[in-house]
Design a protein around this motif. Sequence first.
Motif, PDB file in Angstrom:
ATOM      1  N   VAL A 166       0.849  -1.186   0.000  1.00 14.44           N
ATOM      2  CA  VAL A 166       0.000   0.000   0.000  1.00 14.44           C
ATOM      3  C   VAL A 166       0.889   1.241   0.000  1.00 14.44           C
ATOM      4  O   VAL A 166       1.866   1.313   0.733  1.00 14.44           O
ATOM      5  N   ILE A 167       0.525   2.196  -0.835  1.00 14.95           N
ATOM      6  CA  ILE A 167       1.198   3.490  -0.856  1.00 14.95           C
ATOM      7  C   ILE A 167       0.198   4.508  -0.323  1.00 14.95           C
ATOM      8  O   ILE A 167      -0.905   4.638  -0.840  1.00 14.95           O
ATOM      9  N   PHE A 168       0.601   5.194   0.747  1.00 18.15           N
ATOM     10  CA  PHE A 168      -0.262   6.168   1.411  1.00 18.15           C
ATOM     11  C   PHE A 168       0.443   7.519   1.393  1.00 18.15           C
ATOM     12  O   PHE A 168       1.432   7.719   2.076  1.00 18.15           O
ATOM     13  N   GLU A 169      -0.061   8.416   0.560  1.00 21.85           N
ATOM     14  CA  GLU A 169       0.490   9.768   0.488  1.00 21.85           C
ATOM     15  C   GLU A 169      -0.372  10.656   1.372  1.00 21.85           C
ATOM     16  O   GLU A 169      -1.604  10.607   1.294  1.00 21.85           O
ATOM     17  N   VAL A 170       0.261  11.452   2.225  1.00 22.98           N
ATOM     18  CA  VAL A 170      -0.493  12.274   3.173  1.00 22.98           C
ATOM     19  C   VAL A 170       0.095  13.680   3.245  1.00 22.98           C
ATOM     20  O   VAL A 170       1.297  13.877   3.134  1.00 22.98           O
ATOM     21  N   GLN A 171      -0.811  14.647   3.406  1.00 21.67           N
ATOM     22  CA  GLN A 171      -0.453  16.034   3.705  1.00 21.67           C
ATOM     23  C   GLN A 171      -1.234  16.419   4.957  1.00 21.67           C
ATOM     24  O   GLN A 171      -2.464  16.499   4.920  1.00 21.67           O
TER      25      GLN A 171
END
Length: 148
Positions: free
Chosen positions: A138-143
Motif C-alpha cells: 500500500v502506498i499512502f500519500e499524506v499532507q
Amino acid sequence: MPQVQEGSFLTLHYRMSGLQGQVIINTFDGPPATLSLGAGELSPAIEQRLIGLEEGTRTVIELEPGEGFGDRQPEMVQWVARKLLNELGDPHEQYQEGDVVQFPTPDGLGSYAGAAIEVREDGAVLFDFNHPLAGQPVIFEVQLIGVL
C-alpha cells in the motif's frame, strides 16, 4: 508545530493506492478529510506511521504486502443467493462483475462492502469481501493540514 499523537484530530489530504496505481481513495481533488486517530478510520499500520509527524508534513508511507489491510482470505470470497440479494436490496437490480455492493452488518448498525467477481445465470453473485488492497503493498500519500 503540533505533532500527531494517539487520539489526535487530523485535517489532512491523503491518497491510498496499490503498487499498480489503483487508487482506493483520494482527497487531494476535493475538501480535506477530518478524522480521529484511533477511531479505526485508517488501518493501525498507517496510524502508527503518522504518530510523531508534524502539522504541515507531506510524505509518502509505503506498507509491505498485507501490512495495511491484512492478507487475502479465501473464505472471504462467497456466493450470495439471488433470494438474499432481493431481501437486502432492490429485487430488480442487475449485478455485474466489478459492482461494489454495500451489505448491512448483522446488527444493522453498519455496513461492509463486497465486490462482485462473477454472476451466475440463476442470479447468484460471487462476492469478494476482502479489502481491495488486502495482501498487497500500500502506498499512502499524506499532507497533514491540521493537528489538534
